[in-house]
Scaffold this motif. Sequence first.
Motif, short mmCIF file in Angstrom:
data_model
loop_
_atom_site.label_atom_id
_atom_site.label_comp_id
_atom_site.label_asym_id
_atom_site.label_seq_id
_atom_site.Cartn_x
_atom_site.Cartn_y
_atom_site.Cartn_z
N ALA A 59 -2.79 -0.43 -0.74
CA ALA A 59 -1.74 -1.05 -1.56
C ALA A 59 -1.08 -2.21 -0.82
N LEU A 60 -0.84 -2.02 0.48
CA LEU A 60 -0.24 -3.07 1.28
C LEU A 60 -1.15 -4.30 1.34
N LYS A 61 -2.44 -4.05 1.53
CA LYS A 61 -3.40 -5.16 1.60
C LYS A 61 -3.49 -5.88 0.25
N ALA A 62 -3.39 -5.14 -0.85
CA ALA A 62 -3.41 -5.76 -2.17
C ALA A 62 -2.18 -6.63 -2.38
N ASP A 69 -7.03 -7.38 8.75
CA ASP A 69 -7.54 -6.01 8.75
C ASP A 69 -7.31 -5.34 10.09
N ARG A 70 -7.40 -6.11 11.16
CA ARG A 70 -7.19 -5.54 12.50
C ARG A 70 -5.76 -5.00 12.64
N ALA A 71 -4.79 -5.72 12.08
CA ALA A 71 -3.39 -5.26 12.13
C ALA A 71 -3.23 -3.96 11.35
N LEU A 72 -3.87 -3.88 10.19
CA LEU A 72 -3.80 -2.64 9.40
C LEU A 72 -4.45 -1.49 10.16
#
Length: 107
Positions: A59-62, A69-72
């Motif tokens: 949801a955060l990425k959306a 992606d590395r931070a996630l």
Amino acid sequence: MSFRLIALCLLTSLSAPLAHADTLTEAKVSDIKKLMQITGSANLAKQYAGAISHQMFVALKAARPDIPDRALGVMNKELLAFFSEKMSTPGGLIDQIIPIYDKNFSD
């Protein structure tokens, strides 16, 4: 996602701390921990945390596609490490669940 989080919060808030620890023997605590490990219930909360964090990060990425992606991945790793630590520390989730097992299971 929210149902799992609510269920986990309810389980945590409704489970009593080791208030009756003086009547709960170390042998029974050890047996309960063994039972939790054998049945996989000790890892169930970790699995829920993993599923919830995954959904949260999707949801955060959306909402914020600019987040790398590395931070996630780093945030997910830290969140799961934090949750694992809080489960097994004295007074953590495992210690809070033990009285429930004690109440419902005999040696």
